[in-house]
Design a protein around this motif. Structure first.
Motif, PDB file in Angstrom:
ATOM      1  N   ASN A  37       0.803  -1.229   0.000  1.00  0.00           N
ATOM      2  CA  ASN A  37       0.000   0.000   0.000  1.00  0.00           C
ATOM      3  C   ASN A  37       0.835   1.278   0.000  1.00  0.00           C
ATOM      4  O   ASN A  37       0.327   2.357  -0.299  1.00  0.00           O
ATOM      5  CB  ASN A  37      -0.945   0.000   1.207  1.00  0.00           C
ATOM      6  CG  ASN A  37      -1.978  -1.106   1.135  1.00  0.00           C
ATOM      7  OD1 ASN A  37      -2.477  -1.415   0.047  1.00  0.00           O
ATOM      8  ND2 ASN A  37      -2.303  -1.713   2.261  1.00  0.00           N
ATOM      9  N   ASN A  38       2.113   1.135   0.381  1.00  0.00           N
ATOM     10  CA  ASN A  38       2.996   2.310   0.452  1.00  0.00           C
ATOM     11  C   ASN A  38       4.331   2.008  -0.223  1.00  0.00           C
ATOM     12  O   ASN A  38       5.385   2.030   0.431  1.00  0.00           O
ATOM     13  CB  ASN A  38       3.232   2.708   1.918  1.00  0.00           C
ATOM     14  CG  ASN A  38       1.960   3.035   2.656  1.00  0.00           C
ATOM     15  OD1 ASN A  38       1.475   4.156   2.618  1.00  0.00           O
ATOM     16  ND2 ASN A  38       1.389   2.047   3.339  1.00  0.00           N
ATOM     17  N   PRO A  39       4.322   1.725  -1.517  1.00  0.00           N
ATOM     18  CA  PRO A  39       5.564   1.324  -2.200  1.00  0.00           C
ATOM     19  C   PRO A  39       6.664   2.379  -2.127  1.00  0.00           C
ATOM     20  O   PRO A  39       7.855   2.048  -2.179  1.00  0.00           O
ATOM     21  CB  PRO A  39       5.116   1.078  -3.649  1.00  0.00           C
ATOM     22  CG  PRO A  39       3.818   1.811  -3.798  1.00  0.00           C
ATOM     23  CD  PRO A  39       3.174   1.779  -2.458  1.00  0.00           C
ATOM     24  N   GLY A  40       6.266   3.630  -1.951  1.00  0.00           N
ATOM     25  CA  GLY A  40       7.264   4.701  -1.860  1.00  0.00           C
ATOM     26  C   GLY A  40       8.150   4.587  -0.631  1.00  0.00           C
ATOM     27  O   GLY A  40       9.253   5.162  -0.594  1.00  0.00           O
ATOM     28  N   GLU A  41       7.676   3.854   0.379  1.00  0.00           N
ATOM     29  CA  GLU A  41       8.449   3.712   1.631  1.00  0.00           C
ATOM     30  C   GLU A  41       9.622   2.755   1.471  1.00  0.00           C
ATOM     31  O   GLU A  41      10.537   2.766   2.284  1.00  0.00           O
ATOM     32  CB  GLU A  41       7.538   3.203   2.754  1.00  0.00           C
ATOM     33  CG  GLU A  41       6.456   4.177   3.180  1.00  0.00           C
ATOM     34  CD  GLU A  41       7.028   5.415   3.848  1.00  0.00           C
ATOM     35  OE1 GLU A  41       8.030   5.305   4.577  1.00  0.00           O
ATOM     36  OE2 GLU A  41       6.484   6.508   3.607  1.00  0.00           O
ATOM     37  N   ILE A  42       9.575   1.913   0.435  1.00  0.00           N
ATOM     38  CA  ILE A  42      10.580   0.848   0.311  1.00  0.00           C
ATOM     39  C   ILE A  42      11.991   1.408   0.179  1.00  0.00           C
ATOM     40  O   ILE A  42      12.921   0.924   0.819  1.00  0.00           O
ATOM     41  CB  ILE A  42      10.241  -0.087  -0.879  1.00  0.00           C
ATOM     42  CG1 ILE A  42       8.910  -0.796  -0.609  1.00  0.00           C
ATOM     43  CG2 ILE A  42      11.362  -1.111  -1.107  1.00  0.00           C
ATOM     44  CD1 ILE A  42       8.351  -1.568  -1.792  1.00  0.00           C
ATOM     45  N   ASN A  43      12.156   2.435  -0.647  1.00  0.00           N
ATOM     46  CA  ASN A  43      13.506   2.983  -0.859  1.00  0.00           C
ATOM     47  C   ASN A  43      13.636   4.458  -0.488  1.00  0.00           C
ATOM     48  O   ASN A  43      14.638   5.089  -0.820  1.00  0.00           O
ATOM     49  CB  ASN A  43      13.938   2.771  -2.310  1.00  0.00           C
ATOM     50  CG  ASN A  43      14.352   1.323  -2.567  1.00  0.00           C
ATOM     51  OD1 ASN A  43      15.207   0.782  -1.854  1.00  0.00           O
ATOM     52  ND2 ASN A  43      13.738   0.690  -3.560  1.00  0.00           N
ATOM     53  N   SER A  44      12.635   5.008   0.205  1.00  0.00           N
ATOM     54  CA  SER A  44      12.756   6.415   0.599  1.00  0.00           C
ATOM     55  C   SER A  44      13.849   6.565   1.651  1.00  0.00           C
ATOM     56  O   SER A  44      14.110   5.647   2.430  1.00  0.00           O
ATOM     57  CB  SER A  44      11.421   6.935   1.127  1.00  0.00           C
ATOM     58  OG  SER A  44      11.106   6.334   2.361  1.00  0.00           O
TER      59      SER A  44
END
Length: 248
Positions: free
Chosen positions: A184-191
């Motif tokens: 649900n929050n793919p942006g958190e994976i490599n931020s």
């Protein structure tokens, strides 16, 4: 935690030197526990504090005081927190100051759950030299069960479940929740945060192999570096989280 007594350790006392070493070697378990505590909806820990060696040059002499901090954060190299002691001789720090100290200056750590303590190596070294009545009075003053000074625990139920020394049970229990969160929050994976730390860095520092594995499977960049050039593998090696090395 309210004001806690400062204990000055004799640098020549072999028991204290051994206690300092054990505290430094096992600090990673303290941070692993605290990293999960910060995610709990209902707190589980009664107390979580770290004792550090503070030094200052006073009249051409190096003065050392071992004092406790709480409200702790750890970035893999430095410990951040708030001083909860009044210094005896030092003049460059005060009770309530926010401090940043390298991991090499750890002299103890302690957390407690339902009054039962984990860590507390210097405290146990001192308890070992007390009489039984004195130990009772000491524990009563702290309001905690310090148990057997010859048998110091570093993780919940480590005797009943030795696997808890390798992986925190919450890391396993939260597996599905983490998978859903990342979907649900793919942006958190490599931020990255302002210091260049990613989710993977933080989980590697805390020794959470289930979380590390899920992050990698979800596309986390294992080569991502902090501002200081550290990868998740670098932190796993530094902290001797051996079970993470094959994953990273």
């Amino acid at each position: 935690m309210e004001q806690t007594p400062i204990f000055f350790a004799d640098g020549e006392n072999p028991k204290m030197i051994e206690a300092f070493q054990k505290a430094q070697e096992t600090f990673k378990f303290f941070w692993r526990e605290l990293s999960w505590e910060y995610r709990r909806i209902i707190p589980a820990l009664d107390v979580a504090c770290v004792k550090l060696a503070f030094t200052q040059e006073i009249e051409d002499e190096t003065v050392v005081e071992h004092m406790w901090i709480n409200e702790i954060h750890f970035d893999g190299e430095y410990i951040y927190g708030t001083l909860v002691n009044d210094p005896g001789q030092l003049t460059d720090v005060n009770n309530g100051d926010e401090v940043k100290i390298p991991i090499s200056q750890i002299s103890d750590w302690l957390f407690a759950n339902q009054g039962k303590t984990y860590g507390g190596f210097t405290i146990q070294a001192m308890r070992s030299e007390m009489g039984e009545d004195e130990r009772e009075a000491h524990d009563e003053a702290w309001g905690m069960d310090f148990g057997d000074y010859n048998d110091i625990l570093v993780a919940f139920e480590q005797k009943e479940k030795p696997e808890n020394l390798i992986e925190h049970p919450m890391s396993k229990n939260m597996k599905e929740s983490l998978i859903d969160f990342l979907k649900n929050n793919p942006g958190e994976i490599n931020s990255k945060d302002e210091s260049g730390y990613t989710f993977l860095h933080r989980e590697a520092i805390a020794g959470n192999s289930t979380s590390v594995q899920i992050l990698i499977e979800s596309g986390a960049d294992i080569n991502a570096k902090t501002v200081d050039g550290k990868t998740a593998l670098d932190f796993a090696k530094q902290l001797k989280w051996e079970h993470l090395l094959p994953l990273l």
